[in-house]
Design an enzyme around this catalytic site. Sequence first.
Site, PDB file in Angstrom:
ATOM      1  N   PRO A  32       1.533  26.653  -3.192  1.00 16.32           N
ATOM      2  CA  PRO A  32       0.830  27.408  -4.221  1.00 16.32           C
ATOM      3  C   PRO A  32      -0.509  27.989  -3.777  1.00 16.32           C
ATOM      4  CG  PRO A  32       0.812  25.055  -4.698  1.00 16.32           C
ATOM      5  CD  PRO A  32       1.787  25.266  -3.586  1.00 16.32           C
ATOM      6  N   ASN A  33      -0.746  29.189  -4.234  1.00 13.78           N
ATOM      7  CA  ASN A  33      -1.992  29.950  -4.042  1.00 13.78           C
ATOM      8  C   ASN A  33      -2.157  30.514  -2.627  1.00 13.78           C
ATOM      9  OD1 ASN A  33      -3.064  29.660  -6.743  1.00 13.78           O
ATOM     10  ND2 ASN A  33      -3.385  27.501  -6.225  1.00 13.78           N
ATOM     11  N   ARG A  40      -9.955  35.618  -1.066  1.00 18.04           N
ATOM     12  CA  ARG A  40     -11.149  34.841  -1.440  1.00 18.04           C
ATOM     13  C   ARG A  40     -11.154  33.512  -0.677  1.00 18.04           C
ATOM     14  NH1 ARG A  40      -8.578  35.058  -7.369  1.00 18.04           N
ATOM     15  NH2 ARG A  40      -8.455  37.241  -6.883  1.00 18.04           N
ATOM     16  N   TYR A  45     -10.555  29.308   4.224  1.00 18.05           N
ATOM     17  CA  TYR A  45      -9.188  29.629   4.655  1.00 18.05           C
ATOM     18  C   TYR A  45      -9.083  30.839   5.592  1.00 18.05           C
ATOM     19  CZ  TYR A  45      -8.198  26.312   0.948  1.00 18.05           C
ATOM     20  OH  TYR A  45      -8.174  25.183   0.161  1.00 18.05           O
ATOM     21  N   ASN A  96       3.382  24.163   4.557  1.00 13.09           N
ATOM     22  CA  ASN A  96       2.037  23.909   4.056  1.00 13.09           C
ATOM     23  C   ASN A  96       2.211  23.748   2.544  1.00 13.09           C
ATOM     24  OD1 ASN A  96      -0.554  23.854   3.093  1.00 13.09           O
ATOM     25  ND2 ASN A  96      -1.280  25.610   4.292  1.00 13.09           N
ATOM     26  N   ALA A  99      -1.787  22.510  -2.457  1.00 14.09           N
ATOM     27  CA  ALA A  99      -2.281  21.442  -3.350  1.00 14.09           C
ATOM     28  C   ALA A  99      -1.223  20.377  -3.622  1.00 14.09           C
ATOM     29  CB  ALA A  99      -2.769  22.052  -4.656  1.00 14.09           C
ATOM     30  N   GLU A 120       3.991  19.438   9.005  1.00 12.92           N
ATOM     31  CA  GLU A 120       3.068  19.746   7.901  1.00 12.92           C
ATOM     32  C   GLU A 120       1.857  20.474   8.485  1.00 12.92           C
ATOM     33  OE1 GLU A 120       1.550  16.112   6.245  1.00 12.92           O
ATOM     34  OE2 GLU A 120       0.116  17.146   4.940  1.00 12.92           O
ATOM     35  N   HIS A 122      -1.891  22.531   7.675  1.00 12.48           N
ATOM     36  CA  HIS A 122      -2.980  22.910   6.772  1.00 12.48           C
ATOM     37  C   HIS A 122      -3.951  23.789   7.529  1.00 12.48           C
ATOM     38  CE1 HIS A 122      -1.586  20.198   3.720  1.00 12.48           C
ATOM     39  NE2 HIS A 122      -1.417  19.294   4.667  1.00 12.48           N
ATOM     40  N   SER A 124      -7.101  24.294   6.684  1.00 10.98           N
ATOM     41  CA  SER A 124      -8.384  23.594   6.758  1.00 10.98           C
ATOM     42  C   SER A 124      -8.144  22.144   7.190  1.00 10.98           C
ATOM     43  CB  SER A 124      -9.065  23.623   5.387  1.00 10.98           C
ATOM     44  OG  SER A 124      -8.275  22.931   4.432  1.00 10.98           O
ATOM     45  N   ARG A 129     -12.644  17.208   4.008  1.00  5.79           N
ATOM     46  CA  ARG A 129     -12.989  17.835   2.727  1.00  5.79           C
ATOM     47  C   ARG A 129     -13.099  16.763   1.624  1.00  5.79           C
ATOM     48  NH1 ARG A 129      -9.381  22.937   1.745  1.00  5.79           N
ATOM     49  NH2 ARG A 129     -11.001  23.256   0.163  1.00  5.79           N
TER      50      ARG A 129
HETATM   51  O1  CA2 Z   1      -5.906  23.821   4.156  1.00  7.92           O
HETATM   52  C1  CA2 Z   1      -4.815  24.072   3.659  1.00  7.92           C
HETATM   53  O2  CA2 Z   1      -3.974  24.761   4.195  1.00  7.92           O
HETATM   54  C2  CA2 Z   1      -4.514  23.561   2.246  1.00  7.92           C
HETATM   55  O3  CA2 Z   1      -3.164  23.151   2.224  1.00  7.92           O
HETATM   56  C3  CA2 Z   1      -4.740  24.725   1.311  1.00  7.92           C
HETATM   57  C4  CA2 Z   1      -4.593  24.359  -0.163  1.00  7.92           C
HETATM   58  C5  CA2 Z   1      -5.410  23.129  -0.509  1.00  7.92           C
HETATM   59  O4  CA2 Z   1      -5.139  22.732  -1.848  1.00  7.92           O
HETATM   60  C6  CA2 Z   1      -5.114  21.961   0.425  1.00  7.92           C
HETATM   61  O5  CA2 Z   1      -5.957  20.895   0.088  1.00  7.92           O
HETATM   62  C7  CA2 Z   1      -5.369  22.361   1.859  1.00  7.92           C
HETATM   63  C8  CA2 Z   1      -5.059  25.506  -1.042  1.00  7.92           C
HETATM   64  C9  CA2 Z   1      -4.373  26.799  -0.790  1.00  7.92           C
HETATM   65  C10 CA2 Z   1      -5.060  27.841  -1.618  1.00  7.92           C
HETATM   66  O6  CA2 Z   1      -5.301  28.950  -0.776  1.00  7.92           O
HETATM   67  C11 CA2 Z   1      -6.176  29.892  -1.218  1.00  7.92           C
HETATM   68  C12 CA2 Z   1      -6.385  30.935  -0.370  1.00  7.92           C
HETATM   69  C13 CA2 Z   1      -7.269  31.917  -0.718  1.00  7.92           C
HETATM   70  C14 CA2 Z   1      -7.922  31.875  -1.925  1.00  7.92           C
HETATM   71  C15 CA2 Z   1      -7.690  30.829  -2.788  1.00  7.92           C
HETATM   72  C16 CA2 Z   1      -6.804  29.829  -2.432  1.00  7.92           C
END
Ligand code: CA2
Length: 188
Positions: A32-33, A40, A45, A96, A99, A120, A122, A124, A129
């Site tokens: 998701p996202n 943003r 990211y 990935n 969340a 898996e 990520h 970040s 974090r």
């Molecule tokens: O670091 C990662 O790849 C995460 O999986 C990214 C997730 C976060 O919830 C994990 O803790 C770590 C969030 C992805 C949301 O990506 C966005 C990208 C641009 C703008 C807003 C959100």
Amino acid sequence: MPPCWTLSRGIVLTFPGFEQYDMLRIRVLHGPNLNLLGTREQLIYGTMSLDALDSAITKLAKELAVKVDLRQSNSEGELVTWIQEARTGYDGIIINPAAYTHTSIAIRDAIAAVGLPTVEVHLSNIHQREEFRHRSYVAGVVLGQIAGLGPTGYLLALRGLHDLLTASRRRTKTATPAVSRRTAKGTT
Ligand code: CA2
């Protein structure tokens, strides 16, 4: 390598049409996202869009002769379905879960159920974090986790799965069949 037959005088007969059949197939799932990548939260990211990331993965896949299937979903159920479906026709998964990493027993169970080698990824470093991001429900059922290397993490995951799967295919192909091993020992 496509199926081939060696005739006399070292003439090798190959069937190029079979190349697809022999290719490693890897499903790449973005949670998701991640469709918002590059728009943003660039400090966390990065600036690369999801399309650009998918293109980079596709480019490396071509170099490695791997067939990749890339998908993104904001829905946990859809991700679970895609993991389950990968059971037929895929050799590995790169995911990935975003969340859902920190919440989803359903995704963990799906990965464990299909039993495919899964990496898996990520963007970040989740371990540096907020506390709630430190726990990954999927970490215990995957081959490995790559976190904090940005888009490069996906490319390393692809290379890693390719190398492991290729080595394991080679071992399977060269393994001495049980019958000839017994014959060789003179026990039959
Ligand atoms: O670091 C990662 O790849 C995460 O999986 C990214 C997730 C976060 O919830 C994990 O803790 C770590 C969030 C992805 C949301 O990506 C966005 C990208 C641009 C703008 C807003 C959100």
